[in-house]
Design a protein around this motif. Structure first.
Motif, mmCIF file in Angstrom:
data_model
loop_
_atom_site.group_PDB
_atom_site.id
_atom_site.type_symbol
_atom_site.label_atom_id
_atom_site.label_comp_id
_atom_site.label_asym_id
_atom_site.label_seq_id
_atom_site.Cartn_x
_atom_site.Cartn_y
_atom_site.Cartn_z
ATOM 1 N N ALA A 94 -50.370 0.571 70.803
ATOM 2 C CA ALA A 94 -49.518 -0.480 71.361
ATOM 3 C C ALA A 94 -50.312 -1.743 71.688
ATOM 4 O O ALA A 94 -49.798 -2.846 71.566
ATOM 5 C CB ALA A 94 -48.808 0.029 72.611
ATOM 6 N N ASP A 114 -46.768 -3.939 61.177
ATOM 7 C CA ASP A 114 -47.397 -3.172 62.247
ATOM 8 C C ASP A 114 -46.434 -2.069 62.680
ATOM 9 O O ASP A 114 -45.230 -2.305 62.798
ATOM 10 C CB ASP A 114 -47.683 -4.063 63.461
ATOM 11 C CG ASP A 114 -48.696 -5.150 63.152
ATOM 12 O OD1 ASP A 114 -49.544 -4.947 62.267
ATOM 13 O OD2 ASP A 114 -48.648 -6.195 63.814
ATOM 14 N N VAL A 156 -46.335 0.646 65.737
ATOM 15 C CA VAL A 156 -46.921 1.218 66.943
ATOM 16 C C VAL A 156 -46.545 2.691 67.008
ATOM 17 O O VAL A 156 -45.365 3.030 67.103
ATOM 18 C CB VAL A 156 -46.435 0.467 68.204
ATOM 19 C CG1 VAL A 156 -46.978 1.124 69.459
ATOM 20 C CG2 VAL A 156 -46.850 -0.997 68.134
ATOM 21 N N ASP A 210 -49.751 4.871 72.405
ATOM 22 C CA ASP A 210 -50.095 3.940 73.472
ATOM 23 C C ASP A 210 -51.443 4.340 74.047
ATOM 24 O O ASP A 210 -51.617 5.490 74.452
ATOM 25 C CB ASP A 210 -49.011 3.979 74.553
ATOM 26 C CG ASP A 210 -49.242 2.970 75.646
ATOM 27 O OD1 ASP A 210 -50.074 2.068 75.471
ATOM 28 O OD2 ASP A 210 -48.585 3.080 76.688
#
Length: 110
Positions: free
Chosen positions: A11, A31, A33, A36
């Protein structure tokens, strides 16, 4: 030319490769994600017991120095220039492994 490139990433990625590749305008970048990066708050390891510390990203450096100190006896290895720069930001000097493979790391560890 005209290739589509996917970057599965954290992230809070620095996106340095995406920025470099997008300069030519010939590559379509997406991109994605997929995780995290958050620092662990509970650890059972004593960081000062280790002789060598290997950091793989600037985020690793940030998370580590927020919780631990790097001791004088410890050898510091950074994978890549941006990771080494982050260590310098905190006042540490690292050996830089320019690739994350076994041979590059072994050259600094031994």
């Amino acid at each position: 030319m005209g290739q589509k490139v996917l970057f599965p990433q954290a992230a809070n990625s620095l996106r340095s490769m995406q920025e470099l590749l997008s300069k030519g305008g010939q590559i379509q970048i997406k991109d994605w994600v997929i995780y995290d990066n958050t620092p662990a708050t509970d650890t059972t390891l004593a960081a000062d017991e280790f002789d060598v510390l290997i950091f793989t990203s600037p985020l690793n450096v940030d998370a580590f120095v927020q919780q631990f100190s790097i001791r004088e006896h410890q050898k510091i290895i950074a994978i890549g220039g941006t990771t080494a720069q982050r260590l310098q930001h905190y006042g540490y000097t690292a050996c830089v492994a320019h690739s994350p493979d076994e041979m590059a790391l072994a050259a600094w560890v031994y």
